[in-house]
Structures are given as structure tokens and as C-alpha cells.
Design a protein around this motif. Structure first.
Motif, mmCIF file in Angstrom:
data_model
loop_
_atom_site.group_PDB
_atom_site.id
_atom_site.type_symbol
_atom_site.label_atom_id
_atom_site.label_comp_id
_atom_site.label_asym_id
_atom_site.label_seq_id
_atom_site.Cartn_x
_atom_site.Cartn_y
_atom_site.Cartn_z
ATOM 1 N N ASN A 90 1.387 32.853 22.767
ATOM 2 C CA ASN A 90 1.128 33.798 23.581
ATOM 3 C C ASN A 90 -0.440 33.910 24.315
ATOM 4 O OD1 ASN A 90 2.236 35.836 25.122
ATOM 5 N ND2 ASN A 90 1.033 37.473 23.938
ATOM 6 N N SER A 91 -1.506 34.107 23.321
ATOM 7 C CA SER A 91 -2.636 34.165 23.649
ATOM 8 C C SER A 91 -3.228 32.985 24.104
ATOM 9 C CB SER A 91 -3.411 34.430 22.270
ATOM 10 O OG SER A 91 -3.628 33.374 21.402
ATOM 11 N N SER A 92 -2.783 31.850 23.871
ATOM 12 C CA SER A 92 -3.182 30.401 24.744
ATOM 13 C C SER A 92 -2.546 30.389 25.930
ATOM 14 C CB SER A 92 -2.995 29.316 23.623
ATOM 15 O OG SER A 92 -1.606 29.031 23.417
ATOM 16 N N GLY A 93 -1.534 30.997 26.099
ATOM 17 C CA GLY A 93 -0.803 30.585 27.445
ATOM 18 C C GLY A 93 0.295 29.639 27.271
ATOM 19 N N ILE A 94 0.432 29.220 26.410
ATOM 20 C CA ILE A 94 1.423 28.014 25.975
ATOM 21 C C ILE A 94 2.752 28.645 26.058
ATOM 22 C CG2 ILE A 94 2.587 26.492 24.271
ATOM 23 C CD1 ILE A 94 -0.274 26.079 23.154
ATOM 24 N N LEU A 95 3.012 29.587 25.755
ATOM 25 C CA LEU A 95 4.340 30.380 25.721
ATOM 26 C C LEU A 95 4.840 30.653 27.220
ATOM 27 C CD1 LEU A 95 6.800 31.642 24.278
ATOM 28 C CD2 LEU A 95 5.582 33.687 24.436
ATOM 29 N N ASP A 96 4.136 31.171 28.043
ATOM 30 C CA ASP A 96 4.322 31.385 29.620
ATOM 31 C C ASP A 96 4.269 30.088 30.319
ATOM 32 O OD1 ASP A 96 5.191 34.268 28.982
ATOM 33 O OD2 ASP A 96 3.016 34.833 29.467
ATOM 34 N N TYR A 150 11.216 25.033 30.298
ATOM 35 C CA TYR A 150 12.424 25.395 29.590
ATOM 36 C C TYR A 150 13.580 24.256 29.738
ATOM 37 C CZ TYR A 150 17.003 26.797 28.161
ATOM 38 O OH TYR A 150 18.274 27.093 27.529
ATOM 39 N N ASP A 151 13.726 23.971 31.159
ATOM 40 C CA ASP A 151 14.551 22.964 31.494
ATOM 41 C C ASP A 151 14.559 21.704 30.643
ATOM 42 O OD1 ASP A 151 15.959 24.856 33.095
ATOM 43 O OD2 ASP A 151 14.931 24.069 35.054
#
Length: 66
Positions: free
Chosen positions: A27-33, A40-41
Motif C-alpha cells: 500500500n505505501s509503495s503504491g504497488i497495490l493500487d 489484475y487482468d
């Protein structure tokens, strides 16, 4: 959502840290978003080991994983 939880638990086992710590790193690194959710696809078509390797490398490149 299920995919993200699955991935966090796979990374947790690979990185030997808690799932909450993995979530914090992603989350903090921006990897999640910017990567996991955005891509995702493509990501969900990979095997679990390939996803862990890919995200581990990205986290190292961003300096959030040693």
C-alpha cells in the motif's frame, strides 16, 4: 478482493512477514493500487510462484524489500 488477499498471504509466506506488514509495504509503495489492482487482468493468469517472484522483484526495485 479475494485475489488481493490471496496474494498478500502468498507474499507473507515468501517474505516471512505478517500479512499486515505485506499490506503495508504494498500500500505505501503504491504497488497495490498501481500494479496489483490495475494489472489484475494479467496478474491473475499467472501462477502463484510467478506472481510472488514478480511482486518481490518490483518491491526490491522500489526499495521497499531487501
Amino acid at each position: 478482493m479475494n485475489f488481493t488477499i490471496f496474494l498478500i498471504h502468498k507474499l507473507s509466506a515468501a517474505w516471512k512477514v505478517s500479512p499486515s506488514r505485506v499490506y503495508g509495504i504494498l500500500n505505501s509503495s503504491g504497488i497495490l493500487d498501481n500494479y496489483v489492482i490495475k494489472c489484475y487482468d494479467v496478474l491473475h493468469t499467472l501462477g502463484a510462484e510467478a506472481m510472488v517472484d514478480d511482486l518481490s522483484e518490483l518491491a526490491r526495485e522500489k526499495g521497499v524489500l531487501k
